[in-house]
Design a protein around this motif. Structure first.
Motif, PDB file in Angstrom:
ATOM      1  N   MET A 115       0.842  -1.215  -0.060  1.00  0.00           N
ATOM      2  CA  MET A 115      -0.010   0.121  -0.087  1.00  0.00           C
ATOM      3  C   MET A 115       0.909   1.291   0.017  1.00  0.00           C
ATOM      4  O   MET A 115       1.892   1.345   0.939  1.00  0.00           O
ATOM      5  N   ASP A 116       0.683   2.140  -1.120  1.00  0.00           N
ATOM      6  CA  ASP A 116       1.566   3.227  -1.200  1.00  0.00           C
ATOM      7  C   ASP A 116       1.181   4.233  -0.013  1.00  0.00           C
ATOM      8  O   ASP A 116       0.032   4.235   0.425  1.00  0.00           O
ATOM      9  N   GLY A 117       2.161   5.347   0.044  1.00  0.00           N
ATOM     10  CA  GLY A 117       1.671   6.441   1.313  1.00  0.00           C
ATOM     11  C   GLY A 117       0.540   7.026   0.972  1.00  0.00           C
ATOM     12  O   GLY A 117      -0.427   7.338   1.817  1.00  0.00           O
ATOM     13  N   ILE A 118       0.359   7.447  -0.432  1.00  0.00           N
ATOM     14  CA  ILE A 118      -1.273   8.280  -0.580  1.00  0.00           C
ATOM     15  C   ILE A 118      -2.307   7.434  -0.288  1.00  0.00           C
ATOM     16  O   ILE A 118      -3.386   8.033   0.276  1.00  0.00           O
ATOM     17  N   THR A 119      -2.326   6.286  -0.633  1.00  0.00           N
ATOM     18  CA  THR A 119      -3.598   5.427  -0.290  1.00  0.00           C
ATOM     19  C   THR A 119      -3.612   5.145   1.171  1.00  0.00           C
ATOM     20  O   THR A 119      -4.795   5.529   1.838  1.00  0.00           O
ATOM     21  N   PHE A 120      -2.525   5.088   1.751  1.00  0.00           N
ATOM     22  CA  PHE A 120      -2.568   5.005   3.278  1.00  0.00           C
ATOM     23  C   PHE A 120      -3.150   6.178   3.904  1.00  0.00           C
ATOM     24  O   PHE A 120      -3.984   6.135   4.867  1.00  0.00           O
ATOM     25  N   VAL A 121      -2.560   7.339   3.446  1.00  0.00           N
ATOM     26  CA  VAL A 121      -3.203   8.482   3.977  1.00  0.00           C
ATOM     27  C   VAL A 121      -4.831   8.732   4.041  1.00  0.00           C
ATOM     28  O   VAL A 121      -5.536   9.028   4.906  1.00  0.00           O
ATOM     29  N   LYS A 122      -5.159   8.685   2.637  1.00  0.00           N
ATOM     30  CA  LYS A 122      -6.793   8.078   2.364  1.00  0.00           C
ATOM     31  C   LYS A 122      -7.516   7.596   3.160  1.00  0.00           C
ATOM     32  O   LYS A 122      -8.333   7.781   4.080  1.00  0.00           O
ATOM     33  N   GLU A 123      -7.101   6.324   3.371  1.00  0.00           N
ATOM     34  CA  GLU A 123      -7.514   5.170   4.215  1.00  0.00           C
ATOM     35  C   GLU A 123      -7.549   5.578   5.908  1.00  0.00           C
ATOM     36  O   GLU A 123      -8.237   5.658   6.642  1.00  0.00           O
ATOM     37  N   MET A 124      -6.317   6.194   6.400  1.00  0.00           N
ATOM     38  CA  MET A 124      -6.256   6.788   7.499  1.00  0.00           C
ATOM     39  C   MET A 124      -7.147   7.891   7.978  1.00  0.00           C
ATOM     40  O   MET A 124      -7.884   7.814   9.053  1.00  0.00           O
ATOM     41  N   LYS A 125      -7.424   8.745   6.865  1.00  0.00           N
ATOM     42  CA  LYS A 125      -8.204  10.080   7.221  1.00  0.00           C
ATOM     43  C   LYS A 125      -9.778   9.246   7.393  1.00  0.00           C
ATOM     44  O   LYS A 125     -10.717  10.166   8.002  1.00  0.00           O
ATOM     45  N   GLN A 126     -10.149   8.232   7.114  1.00  0.00           N
ATOM     46  CA  GLN A 126     -11.305   7.478   7.168  1.00  0.00           C
ATOM     47  C   GLN A 126     -11.484   7.055   8.754  1.00  0.00           C
ATOM     48  O   GLN A 126     -12.733   6.925   9.059  1.00  0.00           O
ATOM     49  N   LEU A 127     -10.540   6.886   9.351  1.00  0.00           N
ATOM     50  CA  LEU A 127     -10.622   6.178  10.856  1.00  0.00           C
ATOM     51  C   LEU A 127     -10.896   7.795  11.746  1.00  0.00           C
ATOM     52  O   LEU A 127     -10.028   8.563  11.870  1.00  0.00           O
ATOM     53  N   PRO A 128     -12.101   7.501  12.306  1.00  0.00           N
ATOM     54  CA  PRO A 128     -12.282   8.769  13.229  1.00  0.00           C
ATOM     55  C   PRO A 128     -11.071   9.111  14.116  1.00  0.00           C
ATOM     56  O   PRO A 128     -10.984  10.400  14.604  1.00  0.00           O
ATOM     57  N   ALA A 129     -10.507   8.116  14.946  1.00  0.00           N
ATOM     58  CA  ALA A 129      -9.400   8.622  15.883  1.00  0.00           C
ATOM     59  C   ALA A 129      -8.349   9.289  15.149  1.00  0.00           C
ATOM     60  O   ALA A 129      -7.482   9.847  15.718  1.00  0.00           O
ATOM     61  N   TYR A 130      -8.103   9.040  13.805  1.00  0.00           N
ATOM     62  CA  TYR A 130      -7.156   9.640  13.010  1.00  0.00           C
ATOM     63  C   TYR A 130      -7.197  10.640  11.924  1.00  0.00           C
ATOM     64  O   TYR A 130      -6.318  11.215  11.325  1.00  0.00           O
ATOM     65  N   LYS A 131      -8.418  11.053  11.933  1.00  0.00           N
ATOM     66  CA  LYS A 131      -9.117  11.824  10.849  1.00  0.00           C
ATOM     67  C   LYS A 131      -8.281  13.307  10.902  1.00  0.00           C
ATOM     68  O   LYS A 131      -7.904  13.820   9.801  1.00  0.00           O
ATOM     69  N   PHE A 132      -7.764  13.837  12.160  1.00  0.00           N
ATOM     70  CA  PHE A 132      -7.043  15.199  12.116  1.00  0.00           C
ATOM     71  C   PHE A 132      -5.643  14.953  12.331  1.00  0.00           C
ATOM     72  O   PHE A 132      -4.666  15.837  12.701  1.00  0.00           O
ATOM     73  N   THR A 133      -4.969  13.733  12.510  1.00  0.00           N
ATOM     74  CA  THR A 133      -3.537  13.477  12.713  1.00  0.00           C
ATOM     75  C   THR A 133      -2.893  14.050  11.553  1.00  0.00           C
ATOM     76  O   THR A 133      -3.214  13.611  10.374  1.00  0.00           O
ATOM     77  N   PRO A 134      -1.836  15.004  11.745  1.00  0.00           N
ATOM     78  CA  PRO A 134      -0.854  15.407  10.674  1.00  0.00           C
ATOM     79  C   PRO A 134      -0.274  14.478   9.981  1.00  0.00           C
ATOM     80  O   PRO A 134       0.252  13.683  10.608  1.00  0.00           O
ATOM     81  N   VAL A 135       0.054  14.722   8.791  1.00  0.00           N
ATOM     82  CA  VAL A 135       1.046  13.784   8.128  1.00  0.00           C
ATOM     83  C   VAL A 135       2.097  14.655   7.345  1.00  0.00           C
ATOM     84  O   VAL A 135       1.646  15.437   6.733  1.00  0.00           O
ATOM     85  N   ILE A 136       3.203  13.955   7.450  1.00  0.00           N
ATOM     86  CA  ILE A 136       4.200  14.509   6.686  1.00  0.00           C
ATOM     87  C   ILE A 136       4.643  13.486   5.586  1.00  0.00           C
ATOM     88  O   ILE A 136       4.907  12.302   6.132  1.00  0.00           O
TER      89      ILE A 136
END
Length: 122
Positions: free
Chosen positions: A59-80
């Motif tokens: 799973m590439d990073g952009i797909t991971f970020v999209k998936e992660m942002k779907q999780l309520p607990a991590y929706k606002f977690t900043p990503v670099i």
């Protein structure tokens, strides 16, 4: 209590370099080898920031970020995004997915720590 940062990269040596820099600055660090591994680690643990590669197997990073942002607990977690990619279209895709910063490899640890300190929430 130390802020926790998750490093997601398929390169063990890169995870180690980033981890040493972050721990030296007083952060707690978790590591994942790709997006699938990283999602498995998002189990409710408080993570203050994620540093993620773009090009990884499974799973590439952009797909991971999209998936992660779907999780309520991590929706606002900043990503670099920490990557060799510097094309504008990749950056736009990363921003559209929810990444807040883009650091191109090879990077200076001080440059990355500056981005981290700007984005990490109190």
């Amino acid at each position: 209590m130390a802020k926790t940062i998750l490093i997601v990269d398929d390169s063990a040596s890169l995870r180690q370099v980033v981890s040493i820099a972050l721990r030296g600055a007083g952060y707690a660090v978790m590591e994942a080898c790709d997006g699938v591994d990283a999602l498995a680690k998002l189990n409710g643990t408080k993570i203050h920031l994620i540093i993620c590669d773009v090009n990884m197997p499974r799973m590439d990073g952009i797909t991971f970020v999209k998936e992660m942002k779907q999780l309520p607990a991590y929706k606002f977690t900043p990503v670099i995004m920490l990557t060799t990619e510097s094309q504008e279209e990749k950056k736009r895709a990363g921003q559209a997915a929810g990444a807040k910063a883009w650091v191109v490899k090879p990077f200076q640890p001080a440059q990355m720590l500056m981005a981290v300190s700007k984005l990490i929430l109190p």
